[in-house]
Design an enzyme around this catalytic site. Structure first.
Site, PDB file in Angstrom:
ATOM      1  N   LYS A 215      -0.451   1.480 -11.973  1.00  0.00           N
ATOM      2  CA  LYS A 215      -0.241   1.961 -10.598  1.00  0.00           C
ATOM      3  C   LYS A 215      -0.393   3.482 -10.548  1.00  0.00           C
ATOM      4  CE  LYS A 215       1.677   1.582  -6.223  1.00  0.00           C
ATOM      5  NZ  LYS A 215       2.419   0.842  -5.245  1.00  0.00           N
TER       6      LYS A 215
ATOM      7  N   HIS B 290      -2.791  -9.498  -0.576  1.00  0.00           N
ATOM      8  CA  HIS B 290      -1.875  -9.051   0.477  1.00  0.00           C
ATOM      9  C   HIS B 290      -2.388  -9.345   1.888  1.00  0.00           C
ATOM     10  CE1 HIS B 290       0.106  -7.173  -2.849  1.00  0.00           C
ATOM     11  NE2 HIS B 290       0.995  -6.549  -2.099  1.00  0.00           N
TER      12      HIS B 290
ATOM     13  N   ASN C 294      -3.968  -4.109  -2.972  1.00  0.00           N
ATOM     14  CA  ASN C 294      -3.653  -5.077  -1.917  1.00  0.00           C
ATOM     15  C   ASN C 294      -4.239  -6.455  -2.205  1.00  0.00           C
ATOM     16  OD1 ASN C 294      -2.285  -3.141  -0.323  1.00  0.00           O
ATOM     17  ND2 ASN C 294      -4.282  -2.298   0.225  1.00  0.00           N
TER      18      ASN C 294
ATOM     19  N   GLU D 110      -5.155   6.129  -0.181  1.00  0.00           N
ATOM     20  CA  GLU D 110      -5.902   4.892   0.052  1.00  0.00           C
ATOM     21  C   GLU D 110      -7.152   5.090   0.900  1.00  0.00           C
ATOM     22  OE1 GLU D 110      -3.411   1.384   0.408  1.00  0.00           O
ATOM     23  OE2 GLU D 110      -5.013   0.404   1.535  1.00  0.00           O
TER      24      GLU D 110
ATOM     25  N   LYS E 203       4.140   5.108  -0.803  1.00  0.00           N
ATOM     26  CA  LYS E 203       4.018   4.426   0.492  1.00  0.00           C
ATOM     27  C   LYS E 203       5.422   4.111   0.994  1.00  0.00           C
ATOM     28  CE  LYS E 203      -0.405   2.041   0.407  1.00  0.00           C
ATOM     29  NZ  LYS E 203      -1.064   0.716   0.443  1.00  0.00           N
TER      30      LYS E 203
ATOM     31  N   ARG F  33      -7.522   2.697  -4.116  1.00  0.00           N
ATOM     32  CA  ARG F  33      -6.126   2.224  -4.029  1.00  0.00           C
ATOM     33  C   ARG F  33      -6.031   0.889  -3.296  1.00  0.00           C
ATOM     34  NH1 ARG F  33      -0.495   5.519  -2.834  1.00  0.00           N
ATOM     35  NH2 ARG F  33       0.807   3.663  -2.814  1.00  0.00           N
TER      36      ARG F  33
ATOM     37  N   HIS G  49       0.550 -10.760   3.785  1.00  0.00           N
ATOM     38  CA  HIS G  49       1.204 -10.095   4.926  1.00  0.00           C
ATOM     39  C   HIS G  49       1.128 -10.964   6.176  1.00  0.00           C
ATOM     40  CE1 HIS G  49       0.933  -5.677   3.297  1.00  0.00           C
ATOM     41  NE2 HIS G  49       1.967  -6.339   2.823  1.00  0.00           N
TER      42      HIS G  49
ATOM     43  N   HIS H  37       8.376 -11.285  -0.216  1.00  0.00           N
ATOM     44  CA  HIS H  37       7.077 -10.614  -0.255  1.00  0.00           C
ATOM     45  C   HIS H  37       6.241 -11.098  -1.455  1.00  0.00           C
ATOM     46  CE1 HIS H  37       4.087  -7.487   0.235  1.00  0.00           C
ATOM     47  NE2 HIS H  37       4.277  -7.128  -1.017  1.00  0.00           N
TER      48      HIS H  37
ATOM     49  N   ARG I 266      11.386  16.695   9.192  1.00  0.00           N
ATOM     50  CA  ARG I 266       9.953  16.749   8.811  1.00  0.00           C
ATOM     51  C   ARG I 266       9.738  16.590   7.306  1.00  0.00           C
ATOM     52  NH1 ARG I 266       9.719  21.055  12.626  1.00  0.00           N
ATOM     53  NH2 ARG I 266       9.119  20.195  14.639  1.00  0.00           N
TER      54      ARG I 266
ATOM     55  N   GLU J 261       3.689  -9.667  -8.457  1.00  0.00           N
ATOM     56  CA  GLU J 261       3.023  -8.349  -8.423  1.00  0.00           C
ATOM     57  C   GLU J 261       2.575  -7.947  -9.834  1.00  0.00           C
ATOM     58  OE1 GLU J 261       2.166  -6.708  -5.698  1.00  0.00           O
ATOM     59  OE2 GLU J 261       3.619  -7.109  -4.122  1.00  0.00           O
TER      60      GLU J 261
HETATM   61  P1  NAD Z   1      14.323  -6.510  -1.423  1.00  0.00           P
HETATM   62  O1  NAD Z   1      14.421  -5.061  -1.385  1.00  0.00           O
HETATM   63  O2  NAD Z   1      14.674  -7.285  -0.203  1.00  0.00           O
HETATM   64  O3  NAD Z   1      15.179  -7.026  -2.660  1.00  0.00           O
HETATM   65  C1  NAD Z   1      15.252  -8.396  -2.882  1.00  0.00           C
HETATM   66  C2  NAD Z   1      16.706  -8.907  -2.885  1.00  0.00           C
HETATM   67  O4  NAD Z   1      17.237  -8.670  -4.166  1.00  0.00           O
HETATM   68  C3  NAD Z   1      17.632  -8.242  -1.888  1.00  0.00           C
HETATM   69  O5  NAD Z   1      18.535  -9.200  -1.401  1.00  0.00           O
HETATM   70  C4  NAD Z   1      18.384  -7.236  -2.742  1.00  0.00           C
HETATM   71  O6  NAD Z   1      19.667  -6.987  -2.233  1.00  0.00           O
HETATM   72  C5  NAD Z   1      18.458  -7.951  -4.054  1.00  0.00           C
HETATM   73  N1  NAD Z   1      18.510  -7.113  -5.232  1.00  0.00           N
HETATM   74  C6  NAD Z   1      17.711  -6.063  -5.544  1.00  0.00           C
HETATM   75  N2  NAD Z   1      18.001  -5.615  -6.753  1.00  0.00           N
HETATM   76  C7  NAD Z   1      19.009  -6.372  -7.236  1.00  0.00           C
HETATM   77  C8  NAD Z   1      19.728  -6.413  -8.454  1.00  0.00           C
HETATM   78  N3  NAD Z   1      19.424  -5.615  -9.461  1.00  0.00           N
HETATM   79  N4  NAD Z   1      20.715  -7.326  -8.582  1.00  0.00           N
HETATM   80  C9  NAD Z   1      21.003  -8.191  -7.569  1.00  0.00           C
HETATM   81  N5  NAD Z   1      20.333  -8.223  -6.414  1.00  0.00           N
HETATM   82  C10 NAD Z   1      19.352  -7.328  -6.245  1.00  0.00           C
HETATM   83  O7  NAD Z   1      12.833  -6.987  -1.801  1.00  0.00           O
HETATM   84  P2  NAD Z   1      11.795  -6.524  -2.902  1.00  0.00           P
HETATM   85  O8  NAD Z   1      11.123  -7.754  -3.334  1.00  0.00           O
HETATM   86  O9  NAD Z   1      12.407  -5.645  -3.907  1.00  0.00           O
HETATM   87  O10 NAD Z   1      10.780  -5.628  -2.070  1.00  0.00           O
HETATM   88  C11 NAD Z   1      10.017  -6.188  -1.034  1.00  0.00           C
HETATM   89  C12 NAD Z   1       9.638  -5.114  -0.072  1.00  0.00           C
HETATM   90  O11 NAD Z   1       8.856  -4.127  -0.743  1.00  0.00           O
HETATM   91  C13 NAD Z   1       8.807  -5.597   1.094  1.00  0.00           C
HETATM   92  O12 NAD Z   1       9.288  -5.059   2.285  1.00  0.00           O
HETATM   93  C14 NAD Z   1       7.424  -5.062   0.800  1.00  0.00           C
HETATM   94  O13 NAD Z   1       6.666  -4.847   1.961  1.00  0.00           O
HETATM   95  C15 NAD Z   1       7.746  -3.788   0.096  1.00  0.00           C
HETATM   96  N6  NAD Z   1       6.674  -3.288  -0.784  1.00  0.00           N
HETATM   97  C16 NAD Z   1       6.340  -1.983  -0.661  1.00  0.00           C
HETATM   98  C17 NAD Z   1       5.367  -1.453  -1.479  1.00  0.00           C
HETATM   99  C18 NAD Z   1       5.049   0.005  -1.407  1.00  0.00           C
HETATM  100  O14 NAD Z   1       4.086   0.438  -2.061  1.00  0.00           O
HETATM  101  N7  NAD Z   1       5.806   0.803  -0.681  1.00  0.00           N
HETATM  102  C19 NAD Z   1       4.719  -2.269  -2.430  1.00  0.00           C
HETATM  103  C20 NAD Z   1       5.101  -3.601  -2.518  1.00  0.00           C
HETATM  104  C21 NAD Z   1       6.095  -4.107  -1.697  1.00  0.00           C
HETATM  105  N1  GLY Z   2       1.442  -1.776  -2.906  1.00  0.00           N
HETATM  106  C1  GLY Z   2       0.219  -1.184  -2.491  1.00  0.00           C
HETATM  107  C2  GLY Z   2       0.127   0.286  -2.731  1.00  0.00           C
HETATM  108  O1  GLY Z   2       1.058   0.915  -3.152  1.00  0.00           O
HETATM  109  O2  GLY Z   2      -0.876   0.851  -2.461  1.00  0.00           O
END
Ligand code: NAD
Ligand code: GLY
Length: 367
Positions: free
Chosen positions: A224, A245, A242, A234, A140, A238, A249, A262, A118, A182
């Site tokens: 942020k 997005h 998006n 949100e 998130k 907030r 998405h 992404h 939990r 972003e």
């Molecule tokens: P990811 O986590 O897939 O990383 C991208 C690639 O880069 C992967 O292959 C990873 O192994 C590699 N990588 C990461 N850091 C590295 C480094 N320092 N050196 C070498 N390789 C490295 O993708 P991302 O773009 O970081 O994140 C995308 C995800 O984040 C999506 O799923 C998206 O929905 C999510 N997201 C979440 C939020 C949130 O608020 N929670 C906001 C925006 C995006």
């Molecule tokens: N990336 C959107 C949020 O964190 O609200």
């Protein structure tokens, strides 16, 4: 090193940004805890040992778990594997999960932390630019379903975000540029001066100039943090985070996870949202063009056809109807009024969406 506070009272935390920043500061002075470090198969070999060492030096008992790299990892199956790893490592309510990697690892490990027993504490140690400026901040967490992105999740704030800018040295170029999408978003939604700086420093940022990058990552985290502090869950403002997005998405879902990064999908989504904003909110055409030019300058896609054939509008529209921000199947958009200022929750009639999509796809592919 620069510190940005996310001011959420008892759930507040620091974002530490700098070269060589290590996770664990928030655990200082605590007795030995169990820590589960979650990373992916690319990041773990690069930074896993260092992270483990930092936590061990503080006296904690560390177990590492490695998931495959890529968006497909944000799945129920991988989540189940993390729960099993947490149980095998003997995590208890005082333990901590550390997400070492990009947004995929952060979202997956964060959701495991939100739900295991939990809720256990977690630390974000982002290593991709996108994760540094966006996904590691704000709490998130979640996973995807075949029906849509991030459809299962929870708000669960980390206790600390540790951003080591040195890790960007190994980030592949295409991933780095996806993160810049972003960054651009923050200029459009909040800070016209930041957008001016991005244009002025576009080449230095493309070359990963340390000083330019430090300033920009810190500014994005500040924005942020400010938005999240105003509206943690949100229910209002907030939603501006998006911007781009809704279509982004939908593209990721309609084309199948793994086709679009992404940030790339968000770049296309922002170009489309800018076109809608010109049509519906008198966003100046010249400002739309500045946005599109900057995205292009950084090699980011602006057309839904960038990966081959553009998905059929009907498939995208269906995916938009499943977006979490939809109401009764009606997609909601963040639209821009001028640089640095947007409105959220805009319901746009289907015909207007389809017209703008066709026209934008044609225009973007022609150029
Ligand atoms: P990811 O986590 O897939 O990383 C991208 C690639 O880069 C992967 O292959 C990873 O192994 C590699 N990588 C990461 N850091 C590295 C480094 N320092 N050196 C070498 N390789 C490295 O993708 P991302 O773009 O970081 O994140 C995308 C995800 O984040 C999506 O799923 C998206 O929905 C999510 N997201 C979440 C939020 C949130 O608020 N929670 C906001 C925006 C995006
Ligand atoms: N990336 C959107 C949020 O964190 O609200």
């Amino acid at each position: 090193m620069k510190t940005v506070r996310v001011d959420l009272h008892e759930r507040g935390y620091d974002i530490r940004i700098g070269n060589g920043v290590e996770p664990g500061a928030s655990l200082a002075g605590e007795p030995s805890r169990r820590a589960l470090v979650v990373s992916d198969a690319v990041v773990d070999p690069l930074y896993g040992d260092r992270c483990e060492r930092a936590l061990r030096t503080l006296g904690h008992v560390v177990t590492r778990v490695v998931v495959p790299a890529g968006e497909e990892t944000k799945s129920l199956d991988r989540l189940g594997e993390l729960y099993a790893a947490a149980a095998a490592a003997g995590l208890d309510r005082r333990s901590v999960i550390v997400a070492l990697g990009g947004g995929v690892v952060g979202d997956l490990a964060g959701f495991a932390a939100a739900t295991y027993m939990r809720g256990v504490r977690f630390i974000q140690a982002p290593t991709s630019l996108l994760a540094m400026v966006d996904s590691s901040v704000g709490g998130k967490t979640g996973i995807n379903l075949p029906q849509g992105k991030n459809l299962v999740g929870a708000f669960h704030q980390p206790i600390e975000v540790a951003i080591d800018l040195n890790t960007l040295a190994t980030l592949p170029e295409v991933e780095y540029r996806a993160g810049l999408a972003e960054v651009v978003k923050y200029g459009v939604i909040w800070d016209a001066t930041l957008f001016d700086r991005l244009e002025a420093d576009a080449d230095r940022l493309a070359a990963r100039d340390a000083a330019a990058l430090t300033a920009v990552v810190a500014r994005c985290c500040e924005i942020k943090a400010e938005v999240v502090a105003m509206d943690e869950r949100e229910s209002g403002v907030r939603a501006i985070l998006n911007f781009g997005h809704t279509l982004g998405h939908a593209l990721e879902t309609a084309d199948g996870y793994g086709v679009w990064l992404h940030g790339e999908a968000v770049a296309v989504g922002m170009a489309y949202a800018a076109e809608l904003s010109v049509r519906l909110r008198s966003f100046p055409e010249g400002t739309r063009d500045r946005l599109v030019d900057l995205l292009r300058r950084w090699g980011l896609p602006v057309s839904p056809a960038a990966k081959g054939t553009a998905p059929e509008w009907a498939a995208l529209r269906r995916a938009m109807g499943l977006d979490k921000k939809s109401m009764d199947g009606q997609a909601r958009f963040v639209l821009a009024e001028k640089m640095g200022s947007v409105v959220f929750g805009c319901a746009v009639e289907d015909g207007a969406l389809a017209d703008a999509y066709r026209e934008w796809t044609r225009k973007a592919s022609d150029q």
